[in-house]
Write an enzyme that holds these catalytic residues in place. Structure first.
Site, PDB file in Angstrom:
ATOM      1  N   CYS A  77     -19.643  -8.050   6.422  1.00 38.73           N
ATOM      2  CA  CYS A  77     -18.863  -9.273   6.755  1.00 38.73           C
ATOM      3  C   CYS A  77     -18.998 -10.102   7.508  1.00 38.73           C
ATOM      4  O   CYS A  77     -19.442 -10.120   7.823  1.00 38.73           O
ATOM      5  CB  CYS A  77     -17.786  -8.930   6.707  1.00 38.73           C
ATOM      6  SG  CYS A  77     -16.485  -9.835   7.136  1.00 38.73           S
ATOM      7  N   CYS A  83     -13.098 -12.129  13.056  1.00 44.93           N
ATOM      8  CA  CYS A  83     -12.230 -11.179  11.895  1.00 44.93           C
ATOM      9  C   CYS A  83     -11.489  -9.823  13.160  1.00 44.93           C
ATOM     10  O   CYS A  83     -12.918  -9.157  13.792  1.00 44.93           O
ATOM     11  CB  CYS A  83     -12.505 -10.639  11.434  1.00 44.93           C
ATOM     12  SG  CYS A  83     -10.518  -9.377  10.438  1.00 44.93           S
ATOM     13  N   CYS A 167     -12.574  -8.924   1.816  1.00 41.42           N
ATOM     14  CA  CYS A 167     -12.529  -7.694   3.325  1.00 41.42           C
ATOM     15  C   CYS A 167     -13.017  -6.006   2.468  1.00 41.42           C
ATOM     16  O   CYS A 167     -12.937  -6.098   0.821  1.00 41.42           O
ATOM     17  CB  CYS A 167     -10.868  -7.256   3.204  1.00 41.42           C
ATOM     18  SG  CYS A 167     -11.312  -6.319   4.376  1.00 41.42           S
ATOM     19  N   GLU A 341      11.020  15.659  12.289  1.00 41.87           N
ATOM     20  CA  GLU A 341      10.048  13.855  12.203  1.00 41.87           C
ATOM     21  C   GLU A 341      11.824  12.825  12.563  1.00 41.87           C
ATOM     22  O   GLU A 341      12.972  13.173  12.566  1.00 41.87           O
ATOM     23  CB  GLU A 341       9.765  13.355  10.442  1.00 41.87           C
ATOM     24  CG  GLU A 341       9.674  11.951  10.317  1.00 41.87           C
ATOM     25  CD  GLU A 341       8.990  11.630  11.674  1.00 41.87           C
ATOM     26  OE1 GLU A 341       8.130  12.133  11.198  1.00 41.87           O
ATOM     27  OE2 GLU A 341       8.778  10.372  12.268  1.00 41.87           O
ATOM     28  N   CYS A 416      -5.006  11.706  16.494  1.00 38.43           N
ATOM     29  CA  CYS A 416      -5.494  10.463  16.278  1.00 38.43           C
ATOM     30  C   CYS A 416      -6.469   9.978  17.218  1.00 38.43           C
ATOM     31  O   CYS A 416      -6.273   8.890  17.414  1.00 38.43           O
ATOM     32  CB  CYS A 416      -4.790   9.783  15.606  1.00 38.43           C
ATOM     33  SG  CYS A 416      -3.204   9.181  15.820  1.00 38.43           S
TER      34      CYS A 416
HETATM   35  C1  SAM Z   1       1.122  10.688  13.116  1.00 42.34           C
HETATM   36  S1  SAM Z   1       2.409  10.939  12.174  1.00 42.34           S
HETATM   37  C2  SAM Z   1       2.251  12.013  11.221  1.00 42.34           C
HETATM   38  C3  SAM Z   1       2.296  11.980   9.894  1.00 42.34           C
HETATM   39  C4  SAM Z   1       2.608  12.701   8.393  1.00 42.34           C
HETATM   40  N1  SAM Z   1       2.245  14.443   9.416  1.00 42.34           N
HETATM   41  C5  SAM Z   1       1.357  12.659   7.882  1.00 42.34           C
HETATM   42  O1  SAM Z   1       0.073  13.015   7.887  1.00 42.34           O
HETATM   43  O2  SAM Z   1       1.715  11.548   7.246  1.00 42.34           O
HETATM   44  C6  SAM Z   1       3.211  10.510  13.545  1.00 42.34           C
HETATM   45  C7  SAM Z   1       4.577  10.827  13.295  1.00 42.34           C
HETATM   46  O3  SAM Z   1       5.553  11.167  14.348  1.00 42.34           O
HETATM   47  C8  SAM Z   1       6.699  10.883  13.844  1.00 42.34           C
HETATM   48  N2  SAM Z   1       7.309  10.988  15.508  1.00 42.34           N
HETATM   49  C9  SAM Z   1       6.999  10.132  16.545  1.00 42.34           C
HETATM   50  N3  SAM Z   1       7.389  10.738  17.861  1.00 42.34           N
HETATM   51  C10 SAM Z   1       8.385  11.699  17.230  1.00 42.34           C
HETATM   52  C11 SAM Z   1       9.245  12.972  17.796  1.00 42.34           C
HETATM   53  N4  SAM Z   1       9.376  12.750  19.182  1.00 42.34           N
HETATM   54  N5  SAM Z   1       9.855  14.068  16.720  1.00 42.34           N
HETATM   55  C12 SAM Z   1       9.234  13.870  15.694  1.00 42.34           C
HETATM   56  N6  SAM Z   1       8.498  13.205  14.982  1.00 42.34           N
HETATM   57  C13 SAM Z   1       8.223  12.009  15.465  1.00 42.34           C
HETATM   58  C14 SAM Z   1       6.160   9.232  13.561  1.00 42.34           C
HETATM   59  O4  SAM Z   1       7.594   8.782  12.975  1.00 42.34           O
HETATM   60  C15 SAM Z   1       5.442   9.668  12.922  1.00 42.34           C
HETATM   61  O5  SAM Z   1       5.981   9.873  11.532  1.00 42.34           O
END
Ligand code: SAM
Length: 458
Positions: A77, A83, A167, A341, A416
């Site tokens: 790039c 960027c 990009c 969630e 992550c």
């Molecule tokens: C890394 S994402 C995982 C999403 C899903 N497992 C996927 O693969 O698409 C983390 C998720 O945890 C949720 N989250 C954050 N804090 C939380 C809590 N205390 N209890 C339940 N969910 C929560 C966020 O809204 C988000 O959707």
């Protein structure tokens, strides 16, 4: 007066890079004092100019590579240096994967003090470019070019928009849509948003392309209901963009960094696009969360399924389930899956996703995992296998405590952030869970993000 640190601002030094930081930057030491140098690579000798000096560490700018790493390459790039989107394009792809594997390994041993663990080599992509199915870019004024419209990522740690034509990590269709949008705004004198005074009309553009179906969605985020010359925009997009299926206006009048507002209006076509992860179908609307790299998501989720090793008799908890995508994968081989969630809209999506895929053994509950799961246990619902996929900050300690008292046979941890993963694996080890193996998966090539799937046994 003698400086308290061994380096001085604006002075140049020759240093050896002995490590790599969390953002992919090189790490050097002078008399034990740490210097972070973006775009320097472990093993290199470089000349650095010191830009910022703190008590314990400094930040520097790479001035000259004296002895280059065999992993150094020319970034593809042209605006890479300015960027803020990518930070590993100067490293060969095999070098990027090596960096990610080492980062996971280092965090696990240094932070989590977890030993005797198999950390597999990071699973990369055959084609580590053009992988993003979604791009979301600010629209503003290009100050140095006769008030032209600027569309691009922000510069690192700033709100300066770096105008962009190509990009390499997103699909080519996005480049074309950006060019056409810029031209449409110029032709019709449509004012870009000015975040300093909250004036102007177009704030952001979001583009989504479904990789398996080829369907394209364009979302213009506007600073109010008004969108002049929208018919012209629709005409341009429908005539020039293959696969266009949905054109949406999203209204966001808040003076915040939040990109999307809550109000969406379909200007043309459908209000969602459809894509698949493996055999599962998903309807994706502008506000719904969907994994950015669908190719690697399939790899990641199949690894989760493999590590969960289900035989169809198990009850599974999927904590932090988002829109229930992992739950659907698990439900194929489980007796029952409970997805938990915190975001109600995501749970709504999860329920719809289960329905359109004819999955009837998954139940979704809104709430905090650390509160809902103890409640399920009080009601006599226990899991044989627990899957967690928390945000960057890792699992809430109360959730780990609840898992400890539930004593599932297996835990699969999707992470992550290697640092919080390492911390949580340390806690789970004290609860009697042994980390058996870790598989890092490269979900975001050219950037320093690392995703890992971990198998733990009681
Ligand atoms: C890394 S994402 C995982 C999403 C899903 N497992 C996927 O693969 O698409 C983390 C998720 O945890 C949720 N989250 C954050 N804090 C939380 C809590 N205390 N209890 C339940 N969910 C929560 C966020 O809204 C988000 O959707």
């Amino acid at each position: 007066m003698k400086s308290e640190t061994p380096v001085v601002k604006n002075k140049n030094y020759t240093v050896k890079i002995i490590g790599m930081g969390f953002q992919g930057e090189g790490v050097a030491k002078i008399e034990g004092y740490t210097i972070f140098i973006p775009q320097a690579i472990i093993g290199e000798t470089v000349e650095v100019k010191i830009l910022k000096v703190n008590k314990k560490f400094a930040f520097g700018k790479l001035v000259n590579v004296i002895e280059a790493s065999p992993n150094r390459k020319e970034p593809r790039c042209k605006i890479y240096n300015r960027c803020g989107g990518c930070n590993l394009q100067h490293i060969t792809y095999s070098g990027q994967l090596e960096y990610k594997t080492n980062r996971v390994m280092e965090s696990i041993t240094r932070i989590g003090k977890v030993k005797d663990v198999i950390v597999h080599h990071t699973i990369g992509m055959d084609e580590p470019y053009g992988y993003r199915n979604k791009v979301q870019l600010p629209v503003g004024i290009c100050n140095n070019k006769n008030n032209n419209v600027a569309i691009g990522f922000y510069a690192a740690r700033s709100h300066e928009i770096i105008n962009m034509n190509i990009c390499y990590i997103q699909d080519e269709v996005a480049d074309k849509i950006i060019k056409l949008t810029r031209r449409w705004m110029k032709k019709n004198s449509i004012q870009p948003y000015n975040e300093m005074d909250g004036t102007g009309i177009v704030r952001h553009i979001m583009i989504r392309k479904a990789f398996k179906t080829g369907q394209v969605m364009v979302v213009l985020v506007t600073n109010g209901d008004k969108l002049p010359h929208k018919e012209d925009f629709i005409d341009i997009m429908t005539k020039n963009i293959d696969g266009i299926r949905s054109i949406i206006q999203n209204v966001n009048t808040e003076r915040t960094n939040k990109v999307l507002g809550n109000k969406c209006r379909t200007l043309w076509g459908y209000d969602y696009i459809t894509d698949y992860i493996d055999k599962f179908k998903f309807n994706i609307s502008p506000l719904s969360f969907f994994q950015i790299n669908p190719v690697q998501t399939e790899v990641l989720y199949n690894k989760v399924l493999k590590y969960a090793d289900l035989d169809g008799t198990e009850t599974v908890f999927d904590a932090y389930c988002g829109t229930g995508t992992i739950s659907l994968f698990l439900a194929q081989n489980a007796k029952k899956v409970y997805g938990v969630e915190i975001v109600p809209e995501a749970i709504q999506n999860a329920i719809e996703n289960a329905k359109i895929n004819n999955v009837d053994n998954a139940e979704f509950i809104v709430g905090k995992s650390e509160e809902v799961i103890p409640k399920l246990m009080e009601e006599g619902v226990y899991a044989d296998v627990v899957v967690v996929d928390p945000p960057r900050k890792g699992c809430d300690p109360k959730l780990l405590e609840a898992i400890n008292s539930m004593k599932p046979k297996k835990i699969v941890y999707v992470s992550c952030d290697p640092a919080t993963l390492a911390r949580d694996l340390g806690i789970l080890r004290n609860y009697g869970y042994k980390t058996a193996e870790i598989q890092p998966v490269d979900m975001f090539p050219q950037t320093a993000h690392v995703e890992s799937v971990v198998k733990l046994n009681k």
